[in-house]
Design a protein around this motif. Structure first.
Motif, mmCIF file in Angstrom:
data_model
loop_
_atom_site.group_PDB
_atom_site.id
_atom_site.type_symbol
_atom_site.label_atom_id
_atom_site.label_comp_id
_atom_site.label_asym_id
_atom_site.label_seq_id
_atom_site.Cartn_x
_atom_site.Cartn_y
_atom_site.Cartn_z
ATOM 1 N N LEU A 112 1.022 -1.123 -0.253
ATOM 2 C CA LEU A 112 0.020 0.132 -0.186
ATOM 3 C C LEU A 112 1.112 1.490 -0.024
ATOM 4 C CD1 LEU A 112 -2.953 -1.406 2.583
ATOM 5 C CD2 LEU A 112 -2.728 -0.539 -0.103
ATOM 6 N N VAL A 113 2.030 1.310 -0.843
ATOM 7 C CA VAL A 113 3.016 2.487 -0.524
ATOM 8 C C VAL A 113 3.129 2.687 -2.107
ATOM 9 C CG1 VAL A 113 5.154 2.828 -0.384
ATOM 10 C CG2 VAL A 113 4.722 1.778 1.074
ATOM 11 N N SER A 114 2.547 4.310 -2.222
ATOM 12 C CA SER A 114 3.198 4.969 -3.595
ATOM 13 C C SER A 114 3.462 5.759 -3.454
ATOM 14 C CB SER A 114 1.542 4.568 -3.929
ATOM 15 O OG SER A 114 1.332 5.043 -5.747
ATOM 16 N N ASP A 115 4.715 5.861 -4.686
ATOM 17 C CA ASP A 115 5.180 7.331 -4.815
ATOM 18 C C ASP A 115 6.053 7.849 -3.297
ATOM 19 O OD1 ASP A 115 4.420 8.030 -7.496
ATOM 20 O OD2 ASP A 115 2.465 8.497 -6.576
ATOM 21 N N GLU A 125 5.185 6.871 -0.364
ATOM 22 C CA GLU A 125 4.235 7.346 0.925
ATOM 23 C C GLU A 125 3.139 6.143 0.855
ATOM 24 O OE1 GLU A 125 3.996 11.424 1.258
ATOM 25 O OE2 GLU A 125 2.685 11.045 -0.351
ATOM 26 N N LEU A 126 3.028 5.766 2.300
ATOM 27 C CA LEU A 126 1.759 4.815 2.769
ATOM 28 C C LEU A 126 0.470 5.403 2.473
ATOM 29 C CD1 LEU A 126 1.134 1.563 4.018
ATOM 30 C CD2 LEU A 126 0.613 3.240 5.681
ATOM 31 N N SER A 127 -0.520 4.966 1.372
ATOM 32 C CA SER A 127 -1.314 5.392 0.973
ATOM 33 C C SER A 127 -2.540 5.086 2.700
ATOM 34 C CB SER A 127 -1.965 3.951 -0.134
ATOM 35 O OG SER A 127 -2.758 3.663 0.971
ATOM 36 N N GLU A 128 -3.629 6.372 1.684
ATOM 37 C CA GLU A 128 -4.919 6.646 2.897
ATOM 38 C C GLU A 128 -5.634 5.056 3.325
ATOM 39 O OE1 GLU A 128 -4.566 8.081 0.222
ATOM 40 O OE2 GLU A 128 -4.927 10.276 0.267
ATOM 41 N N GLY A 137 -4.136 2.218 3.877
ATOM 42 C CA GLY A 137 -2.744 1.481 4.094
ATOM 43 C C GLY A 137 -3.322 2.281 5.839
ATOM 44 N N LEU A 152 0.938 12.080 5.105
ATOM 45 C CA LEU A 152 1.017 10.021 5.009
ATOM 46 C C LEU A 152 2.390 10.202 5.328
ATOM 47 C CD1 LEU A 152 -0.372 10.676 1.214
ATOM 48 C CD2 LEU A 152 -1.537 9.220 2.797
ATOM 49 N N LYS A 171 6.411 8.402 5.289
ATOM 50 C CA LYS A 171 7.067 8.340 3.739
ATOM 51 C C LYS A 171 7.668 6.907 4.354
ATOM 52 C CE LYS A 171 7.436 13.345 2.490
ATOM 53 N NZ LYS A 171 6.460 13.473 2.477
#
Length: 141
Positions: free
Chosen positions: A44-47, A49-52, A54, A94, A96
């Protein structure tokens, strides 16, 4: 109570790669505290950062870890639970990759197989997210 180091997978029904808690820091009748190191390989990490999603799953798994710990103390198996509703979700920032988040869950009410909790995710002293959640526990077969 503060807990000795323990295998988190013995407390929650989730399995890799969908585990969003690392350590059960403490657990009492109404409050559970966990931590999670954000890794780049987290699903659930994207770019970076842990997403909402996540953060929401981290709150739910913190509640699961508290329930699993309580079940173990009573010599019962860990029961799976399901998010029934999320209410008043606020995401302020979010975390990192490399951050360690601390998540606190407080049980507000429990009726039969439904638990209502308030959860809060903190990183470096700042609240990242908070919400109320209704969790349904699957009854034992």
């Amino acid at each position: 109570m503060i807990l000795p180091t323990q295998d988190i997978l013995s407390l929650i029904p989730q399995r890799p790669p969908f585990v969003m808690v690392d350590t059960l820091v403490s657990s009492s009748d109404n409050t559970t505290l966990t931590s999670l190191l954000i890794l780049s390989e987290n699903v659930l990490v994207s770019d970076g950062e842990l997403s909402e999603a996540g953060l929401v799953e981290n709150i739910a798994q913190t509640a699961a870890a508290g329930a699993g710990y309580a079940a173990q103390q009573l010599g019962k198996p860990v029961q799976p639970g399901f998010i029934g509703a999320v209410k008043n979700l606020e995401v302020f920032a979010l975390p990192k990759v490399g951050d360690i988040i601390a998540t606190e869950v407080k049980i507000e009410n429990q009726v039969f197989d439904v638990t209502i909790i308030k959860g809060r995710v903190i990183c470096k002293g700042c609240t990242l997210a908070q919400c109320e959640m209704k969790i349904f526990i699957q009854p034992q077969q």
